[in-house]
Design a protein around this motif. Structure first.
Motif, PDB file in Angstrom:
ATOM      1  N   PHE A 303      52.295 -21.490  15.169  1.00  0.00           N
ATOM      2  CA  PHE A 303      53.820 -20.816  16.451  1.00  0.00           C
ATOM      3  C   PHE A 303      54.445 -21.239  17.444  1.00  0.00           C
ATOM      4  O   PHE A 303      54.854 -22.038  17.578  1.00  0.00           O
ATOM      5  N   ASN A 304      52.594 -21.116  18.137  1.00  0.00           N
ATOM      6  CA  ASN A 304      53.104 -22.323  19.599  1.00  0.00           C
ATOM      7  C   ASN A 304      52.879 -23.606  19.443  1.00  0.00           C
ATOM      8  O   ASN A 304      53.783 -24.327  20.256  1.00  0.00           O
ATOM      9  N   GLU A 305      52.776 -23.683  19.101  1.00  0.00           N
ATOM     10  CA  GLU A 305      53.369 -25.340  18.720  1.00  0.00           C
ATOM     11  C   GLU A 305      54.420 -26.203  17.731  1.00  0.00           C
ATOM     12  O   GLU A 305      55.009 -27.216  18.231  1.00  0.00           O
ATOM     13  N   TYR A 306      55.433 -25.270  17.000  1.00  0.00           N
ATOM     14  CA  TYR A 306      56.000 -24.781  16.397  1.00  0.00           C
ATOM     15  C   TYR A 306      57.259 -24.928  17.381  1.00  0.00           C
ATOM     16  O   TYR A 306      58.175 -25.196  17.955  1.00  0.00           O
ATOM     17  N   LEU A 307      56.628 -24.355  19.077  1.00  0.00           N
ATOM     18  CA  LEU A 307      57.838 -23.759  19.784  1.00  0.00           C
ATOM     19  C   LEU A 307      58.022 -24.573  20.322  1.00  0.00           C
ATOM     20  O   LEU A 307      58.733 -25.069  21.149  1.00  0.00           O
ATOM     21  N   MET A 308      57.024 -25.816  20.631  1.00  0.00           N
ATOM     22  CA  MET A 308      56.047 -26.791  21.811  1.00  0.00           C
ATOM     23  C   MET A 308      57.427 -28.145  21.172  1.00  0.00           C
ATOM     24  O   MET A 308      58.044 -28.565  21.998  1.00  0.00           O
ATOM     25  N   THR A 309      57.579 -27.899  20.052  1.00  0.00           N
ATOM     26  CA  THR A 309      58.111 -28.878  19.608  1.00  0.00           C
ATOM     27  C   THR A 309      59.183 -28.695  19.224  1.00  0.00           C
ATOM     28  O   THR A 309      60.868 -29.464  19.687  1.00  0.00           O
ATOM     29  N   ALA A 310      59.766 -27.890  18.636  1.00  0.00           N
ATOM     30  CA  ALA A 310      61.410 -27.396  17.966  1.00  0.00           C
ATOM     31  C   ALA A 310      62.200 -27.724  19.124  1.00  0.00           C
ATOM     32  O   ALA A 310      63.601 -27.948  18.927  1.00  0.00           O
ATOM     33  N   LEU A 311      62.133 -26.343  20.465  1.00  0.00           N
ATOM     34  CA  LEU A 311      62.416 -26.160  21.374  1.00  0.00           C
ATOM     35  C   LEU A 311      62.473 -27.833  21.895  1.00  0.00           C
ATOM     36  O   LEU A 311      63.848 -27.629  23.116  1.00  0.00           O
ATOM     37  N   ARG A 312      62.003 -28.752  21.589  1.00  0.00           N
ATOM     38  CA  ARG A 312      62.401 -30.831  22.194  1.00  0.00           C
ATOM     39  C   ARG A 312      63.980 -30.733  21.546  1.00  0.00           C
ATOM     40  O   ARG A 312      64.445 -31.488  22.312  1.00  0.00           O
ATOM     41  N   THR A 313      64.629 -29.835  20.462  1.00  0.00           N
ATOM     42  CA  THR A 313      65.419 -30.531  19.622  1.00  0.00           C
ATOM     43  C   THR A 313      66.213 -30.421  18.924  1.00  0.00           C
ATOM     44  O   THR A 313      66.249 -28.910  20.173  1.00  0.00           O
ATOM     45  N   LYS A 314      67.003 -30.746  19.098  1.00  0.00           N
ATOM     46  CA  LYS A 314      68.445 -30.562  19.211  1.00  0.00           C
ATOM     47  C   LYS A 314      69.103 -29.253  17.900  1.00  0.00           C
ATOM     48  O   LYS A 314      69.490 -27.843  17.717  1.00  0.00           O
ATOM     49  N   ARG A 315      68.199 -29.096  17.095  1.00  0.00           N
ATOM     50  CA  ARG A 315      68.044 -28.791  15.987  1.00  0.00           C
ATOM     51  C   ARG A 315      67.342 -27.256  15.833  1.00  0.00           C
ATOM     52  O   ARG A 315      67.809 -26.324  15.461  1.00  0.00           O
ATOM     53  N   THR A 349      72.354 -21.476  16.799  1.00  0.00           N
ATOM     54  CA  THR A 349      72.646 -22.334  15.622  1.00  0.00           C
ATOM     55  C   THR A 349      72.862 -22.221  14.467  1.00  0.00           C
ATOM     56  O   THR A 349      72.414 -20.503  14.133  1.00  0.00           O
ATOM     57  N   PRO A 350      73.452 -22.518  13.627  1.00  0.00           N
ATOM     58  CA  PRO A 350      73.736 -21.889  12.080  1.00  0.00           C
ATOM     59  C   PRO A 350      72.361 -20.514  11.739  1.00  0.00           C
ATOM     60  O   PRO A 350      72.152 -20.700  11.077  1.00  0.00           O
ATOM     61  N   LYS A 351      71.135 -21.596  12.166  1.00  0.00           N
ATOM     62  CA  LYS A 351      69.687 -21.883  11.309  1.00  0.00           C
ATOM     63  C   LYS A 351      69.053 -20.768  12.076  1.00  0.00           C
ATOM     64  O   LYS A 351      67.758 -20.516  11.982  1.00  0.00           O
ATOM     65  N   GLY A 352      69.225 -20.330  14.010  1.00  0.00           N
ATOM     66  CA  GLY A 352      68.788 -20.391  14.580  1.00  0.00           C
ATOM     67  C   GLY A 352      68.718 -20.322  16.102  1.00  0.00           C
ATOM     68  O   GLY A 352      69.781 -19.967  16.279  1.00  0.00           O
ATOM     69  N   TYR A 353      67.875 -20.599  17.082  1.00  0.00           N
ATOM     70  CA  TYR A 353      68.765 -20.929  18.169  1.00  0.00           C
ATOM     71  C   TYR A 353      68.356 -22.333  19.062  1.00  0.00           C
ATOM     72  O   TYR A 353      66.961 -23.100  18.206  1.00  0.00           O
ATOM     73  N   ARG A 354      68.726 -22.748  19.815  1.00  0.00           N
ATOM     74  CA  ARG A 354      68.251 -23.902  20.352  1.00  0.00           C
ATOM     75  C   ARG A 354      68.606 -23.815  22.466  1.00  0.00           C
ATOM     76  O   ARG A 354      69.267 -23.523  22.728  1.00  0.00           O
ATOM     77  N   LEU A 355      68.027 -24.953  22.237  1.00  0.00           N
ATOM     78  CA  LEU A 355      68.427 -24.894  24.293  1.00  0.00           C
ATOM     79  C   LEU A 355      69.219 -25.875  24.255  1.00  0.00           C
ATOM     80  O   LEU A 355      69.624 -26.798  23.750  1.00  0.00           O
ATOM     81  N   ASN A 356      70.590 -25.435  25.418  1.00  0.00           N
ATOM     82  CA  ASN A 356      71.254 -26.575  25.916  1.00  0.00           C
ATOM     83  C   ASN A 356      71.201 -27.037  26.783  1.00  0.00           C
ATOM     84  O   ASN A 356      70.092 -27.363  26.863  1.00  0.00           O
TER      85      ASN A 356
END
Ligand code: SF4
Length: 372
Positions: A303-315, A349-356
């Motif tokens: 989960f932590n690794e996913y947070l670390m990488t996914a928050l850096r993406t537009k997705r 986002t349609p599938k969750g949340y992203r940083l602006n």
């Protein structure tokens, strides 16, 4: 997907914290070991159908065509490459002569080049201890296009001590005339144990300036918007349809096999990394033993690794993925996200949340706050 590490460099760049050895060429014994490790670990991935291969380093462009062909033949023997979409070779500009590029193209294997330009300014290149000049970098890119490569990414570094914002924008403007498909831009980081750290500590190079790096990043975003490069990750920008397939899959939890000294692998439940020592790596592989350390990942680690990488993406974060990992983790995390939405840092986002844009500037800190 498969990553192959080629840990040889003609000389060490001052900022580099990657594992590599100074050498003028890639030893045959290393290629033997890489091919043997591929055989020893051909069952690591449950799916033998490989879609992406990445040769990283070090300096993979030091590989001779014969060495590259041996690796290609071994891969073809062991895996199903019929659906291969992307094969990237990391290159240093000074090795990309017209002849070498034509030979690379003729392998019918490499279809994407990642060229380590870092800067188009000769003073910056000297400070970083790179071997190429601005002219070498421009010629390498143009020669690659002439040889028929139509998927080229350039690496640039900003936040270099003494780099003014105007000179940084001049760097970017050179790219505007090069007709490339992808751009990766990283802030210079000063890692312990590097020559850069020593030189800064001794007062021989100015320290990096975070405010200046931030100004460079803002200029980069503006420049990319004006020049048709879309940002799909904090440090990665591309023309439409040219997102890096291999690297994007690291961010969406795809399993990968990493081959070579210091290479990392991931199979969904554990991560393992080969020893960062060339001699021991070769000796061990020659005895049919993979010299790796294995770490079993808990659901929280994943989960932590996913947070670390996914928050850096537009997705951004995908609710479905986290729920699949653990419904409890999602139930703990979702209420916390509203704080970032209220602060104007995150959007649904349609599938969750992203940083602006503003949130991206704080991505690492936000990920750390959300870690379990
Ligand atoms: S060429 Fe790349 S891997 Fe080699 S020393 Fe320089 S930055 Fe590090």
């Amino acid at each position: 997907m498969i990553y192959i590490h080629i840990p040889f460099c003609k000389q060490r760049c001052v900022y580099c914290g990657f594992y590599s050895t100074a050498a003028n060429s890639v030893s045959e014994s290393y290629i033997d070991a890489v091919c043997t490790e591929l055989k020893l670990r051909s069952d690591y991935l449950t799916n033998k159908e490989i879609q992406t291969i990445y040769l990283g380093g070090g300096t993979p462009s030091l590989l001779t065509i014969e060495q590259l062909t041996r690796i290609q033949n071994t891969l073809t023997e062991l895996f199903d490459l019929s659906k291969l979409k992307e094969v990237t070779l990391e290159c240093n500009p000074e090795q990309l002569t017209e002849q070498h590029l034509n030979n690379l193209k003729n392998t019918n294997f490499i279809n994407r080049l990642s060229i380590g330009v870092q800067s188009f300014d000769n003073d910056d290149l000297k400070l970083l201890n790179r071997r190429h000049s601005c002219t070498d970098a421009i010629n390498a890119t143009k020669n690659a296009q002439k040889a028929g490569f139509d998927n080229i990414t350039l690496d640039l570094i900003y936040g270099i001590p003494g780099l003014t914002n105007n000179r940084w924008i001049e760097n970017l403007n050179i790219i505007a005339n090069l007709n490339i498909q992808h751009l990766s831009c990283y802030a210079l980081t000063v890692e312990d144990g590097t020559m850069l750290k020593t030189l800064i500590d001794k007062g021989m190079i100015l320290p990096t300036d975070e405010d200046q790096a931030l100004q460079h990043y803002e200029s980069l975003i503006k420049w990319c918007n004006n020049n048709n490069f879309s940002q799909y990750e904090i440090s990665n920008f591309c023309r439409e349809g040219y997102e890096a397939i291999h690297n994007s899959r690291y961010w969406d939890n795809t399993h990968y096999l990493g081959i070579g000294a210091a290479a990392h692998s991931y199979n969904g439940t554990s991560r393992q990394w080969n020893i960062s020592d060339l001699k021991t790596y070769i000796q061990s592989i020659n005895s049919n033993l993979v010299p790796a350390t294995i770490e079993t990942l808990s659901v929280e680690d994943r989960f932590n690794e996913y947070l670390m990488t996914a928050l850096r993406t537009k997705r951004g974060l995908e609710t479905g993925y986290i729920n699949k990992l653990s419904v409890d983790l999602w139930q703990t995390t979702e209420p916390k996200l509203s704080t970032y939405i209220n602060k104007g840092l995150m959007v649904p986002t349609p599938k969750g949340y992203r940083l602006n844009h503003d949130g991206m500037l704080l991505a690492d800190a936000i990920a750390a706050e959300l870690f379990i």
